[in-house]
Scaffold this active site. Structure first.
Site, PDB file in Angstrom:
ATOM      1  N   ASP A  18      31.669  53.845  30.679  1.00  0.00           N
ATOM      2  CA  ASP A  18      31.044  53.085  29.705  1.00  0.00           C
ATOM      3  C   ASP A  18      32.013  52.298  29.047  1.00  0.00           C
ATOM      4  O   ASP A  18      33.165  51.955  29.422  1.00  0.00           O
ATOM      5  CB  ASP A  18      30.592  54.058  28.688  1.00  0.00           C
ATOM      6  CG  ASP A  18      31.493  54.837  27.881  1.00  0.00           C
ATOM      7  OD1 ASP A  18      32.708  54.709  28.359  1.00  0.00           O
ATOM      8  OD2 ASP A  18      31.166  55.557  26.906  1.00  0.00           O
ATOM      9  N   ASP A  45      33.433  51.330  25.375  1.00  0.00           N
ATOM     10  CA  ASP A  45      33.653  51.844  23.952  1.00  0.00           C
ATOM     11  C   ASP A  45      34.225  50.467  23.223  1.00  0.00           C
ATOM     12  O   ASP A  45      35.058  49.986  23.262  1.00  0.00           O
ATOM     13  CB  ASP A  45      34.438  52.978  23.994  1.00  0.00           C
ATOM     14  CG  ASP A  45      34.160  53.895  25.018  1.00  0.00           C
ATOM     15  OD1 ASP A  45      32.965  54.769  24.700  1.00  0.00           O
ATOM     16  OD2 ASP A  45      34.951  54.124  25.787  1.00  0.00           O
ATOM     17  N   ASP A 105      29.261  52.315  23.831  1.00  0.00           N
ATOM     18  CA  ASP A 105      29.276  52.875  22.641  1.00  0.00           C
ATOM     19  C   ASP A 105      30.003  51.943  21.442  1.00  0.00           C
ATOM     20  O   ASP A 105      31.025  51.467  21.775  1.00  0.00           O
ATOM     21  CB  ASP A 105      30.089  54.324  22.734  1.00  0.00           C
ATOM     22  CG  ASP A 105      29.450  55.373  23.314  1.00  0.00           C
ATOM     23  OD1 ASP A 105      28.117  55.316  23.674  1.00  0.00           O
ATOM     24  OD2 ASP A 105      30.086  56.544  23.476  1.00  0.00           O
TER      25      ASP A 105
HETATM   26  N1  DCP Z   1      35.791  60.682  22.228  1.00  0.00           N
HETATM   27  C1  DCP Z   1      35.922  61.789  21.400  1.00  0.00           C
HETATM   28  N2  DCP Z   1      34.992  62.805  20.890  1.00  0.00           N
HETATM   29  C2  DCP Z   1      33.711  62.371  21.299  1.00  0.00           C
HETATM   30  C3  DCP Z   1      33.444  61.048  22.130  1.00  0.00           C
HETATM   31  C4  DCP Z   1      34.583  60.358  22.375  1.00  0.00           C
HETATM   32  O1  DCP Z   1      37.185  62.326  20.842  1.00  0.00           O
HETATM   33  N3  DCP Z   1      32.665  63.105  21.276  1.00  0.00           N
HETATM   34  C5  DCP Z   1      37.018  59.797  22.361  1.00  0.00           C
HETATM   35  C6  DCP Z   1      37.787  60.295  23.405  1.00  0.00           C
HETATM   36  C7  DCP Z   1      37.468  59.424  24.557  1.00  0.00           C
HETATM   37  C8  DCP Z   1      36.962  58.062  23.741  1.00  0.00           C
HETATM   38  O2  DCP Z   1      36.481  58.477  22.554  1.00  0.00           O
HETATM   39  O3  DCP Z   1      38.589  59.042  25.264  1.00  0.00           O
HETATM   40  C9  DCP Z   1      35.791  57.441  24.495  1.00  0.00           C
HETATM   41  O4  DCP Z   1      35.119  58.415  25.398  1.00  0.00           O
HETATM   42  P1  DCP Z   1      34.682  58.392  26.636  1.00  0.00           P
HETATM   43  O5  DCP Z   1      33.765  59.246  27.082  1.00  0.00           O
HETATM   44  O6  DCP Z   1      34.122  56.730  26.789  1.00  0.00           O
HETATM   45  O7  DCP Z   1      36.024  58.579  27.518  1.00  0.00           O
HETATM   46  P2  DCP Z   1      37.097  57.504  28.252  1.00  0.00           P
HETATM   47  O8  DCP Z   1      36.624  55.905  27.591  1.00  0.00           O
HETATM   48  O9  DCP Z   1      38.334  57.942  27.989  1.00  0.00           O
HETATM   49  O10 DCP Z   1      36.390  57.468  29.880  1.00  0.00           O
HETATM   50  P3  DCP Z   1      35.584  56.434  30.623  1.00  0.00           P
HETATM   51  O11 DCP Z   1      36.667  55.525  31.166  1.00  0.00           O
HETATM   52  O12 DCP Z   1      34.992  57.493  31.599  1.00  0.00           O
HETATM   53  O13 DCP Z   1      34.522  55.734  29.758  1.00  0.00           O
HETATM   54 MG    MG Z   2      34.701  55.226  27.647  1.00  0.00          MG
END
Ligand code: DCP
Ligand code: MG
Length: 370
Positions: free
Chosen positions: A204, A206, A294
């Site tokens: 996604d 963010d 997000d």
């Molecule tokens: N996060 C968190 N708690 C949540 C949701 C998110 O601490 N309930 C934080 C940790 C993640 C960041 O927000 O690193 C973004 O969430 P993602 O699930 O999008 O994770 P990533 O961006 O690291 O992975 P991807 O590359 O798959 O989007």
């Molecule tokens: Mg992400």
């Protein structure tokens, strides 16, 4: 034991937030296996086991070279008996029998397919599997009631399971920037999550939004969402204006300037970037794809905490909070840092200051890929 004294032995601190973990992983075969077992545990709601596998994988991710010999694992933290067994199996046989049997198991395959739907978690997937639903076709003919998020997730299933590229993330960033600035000039947006850590793809996009004047950001999200909707950019959105006091991750103490936290889970309709950019053929291509986005709005006073809390990785975040609680008697959340001994909040305007408060060496985003 003489023969072993030549083996490279690694030294690794036990919390992931004490380590530098780049994307340059020399042990992907081992970490992919452990991550798969972590995922299996999480999908079975065995969270403790999931974390144990995630921690073991993270230790191997930060090693400077491939592990070739079990002796090299001596003294490494976070490697339990089960992880040892998996690593040993791979080093000796080239593959882990547990990973293989998991990948072939009907239950695991069904859990993966069903939780691949946006809005479907382990609990829902498990309930559906117990009702005999193992794939999308069976779900569609089952008569199960889907909520709005799940309907959108099913509708855009293929797109949402296609990795998002950095170029697509930047394109989304520009659209959101236009939206934000047109409803509130001087507002700032920052790419967070995996892309801020330097990942080339993600599941996604963010984005964190703030404004240099405290309070100006209040009520911003609904306006941004309306703008995006009016231009036809949104396929789905759910905006929550969470109260800080209700947030589960933050410290529990109330504070009047900390009760704002706006978030939007959305699916964007992104016009495809030019074909030359993607090296794609002319024929039969759709003009757009769906992308999970997000959006988070933070007041400037909490910006550093939001930035740190949303940059990830998920394990790095978890380890920061564990470090804060267990080693420093502090509570860290995406809004604030509370010092339990001094009974007060510690302010910070940068991530560097937060690491300093926590008594940790500063780790830049590109080295938080635990
Ligand atoms: N996060 C968190 N708690 C949540 C949701 C998110 O601490 N309930 C934080 C940790 C993640 C960041 O927000 O690193 C973004 O969430 P993602 O699930 O999008 O994770 P990533 O961006 O690291 O992975 P991807 O590359 O798959 O989007
Ligand atoms: Mg992400």
């Amino acid at each position: 034991a003489k023969c072993c004294s030549k083996a490279v032995v690694f030294s690794v601190p036990s919390y992931a937030c004490q380590r530098r973990t780049t994307l340059d992983n020399h042990n992907t075969i081992l970490t992919d296996a452990l991550s798969l077992l972590a995922e299996k545990a999480e999908l079975s709601e065995e969270d403790g086991r999931g974390v144990a596998f995630r921690r073991a994988a993270a230790v191997l991710k930060c090693l400077p070279q491939p592990v070739t010999n079990m002796m090299q694992l001596r003294g490494l933290p976070c490697l339990g008996e089960h992880s040892f067994r998996v690593i040993k199996d791979i080093l000796e046989n080239g593959t882990s029998s547990e990973v293989e049997s998991t990948q072939q198991s009907e239950r695991y395959k069904a859990l993966k397919v069903l939780t691949g739907i946006f809005g479907v978690g382990a609990k829902t997937a498990d309930r559906w599997i117990r009702a005999g639903i193992h794939n999308l076709r069976q779900l569609q003919t089952s008569g199960q009631t889907l909520n709005q998020a799940q309907r959108a997730g099913l509708q855009h299933y293929d797109d949402l399971n296609l990795p998002v590229t950095k170029a697509e993330a930047d394109a989304i960033g520009e659209i959101v920037e236009e939206a934000v600035v047109s409803v509130l000039p001087d507002a700032q947006i920052t790419l967070i999550g995996g892309f801020r850590r330097g990942k080339l793809t993600g599941h996604d996009v963010d984005l964190l939004i703030t404004h240099p004047d405290e309070g100006k950001e209040v009520g911003l999200m609904p306006k941004v969402v309306s703008w995006l909707q009016s231009k036809g950019f949104l396929l789905y959105q759910k905006t929550t204006i969470n109260s800080y006091l209700e947030s589960e991750e933050g410290p529990r103490r109330p504070s009047s300037n900390m009760d704002r936290f706006e978030r939007c889970f959305s699916i964007f309709k992104l016009r495809h970037l030019s074909r030359e950019d993607r090296g794609e053929s002319e024929s039969g291509c759709r003009l757009w794809r769906a992308v999970r986005v997000d959006l988070v709005v933070s007041p400037i006073s909490q910006f550093a905490f939001a930035l740190l809390g949303w940059t990830g990785s998920k394990l790095f975040e978890r380890e920061l909070r564990r470090w804060a609680g267990h080693e420093k008697a502090m509570s860290l959340g995406s809004h604030a840092l509370y010092d339990n001994r001094q009974s007060r909040y510690l302010r910070a305007t940068s991530e560097e200051e937060i690491f300093a408060h926590l008594g940790l060496e500063y780790i830049p985003p590109s080295e938080r890929n635990a």
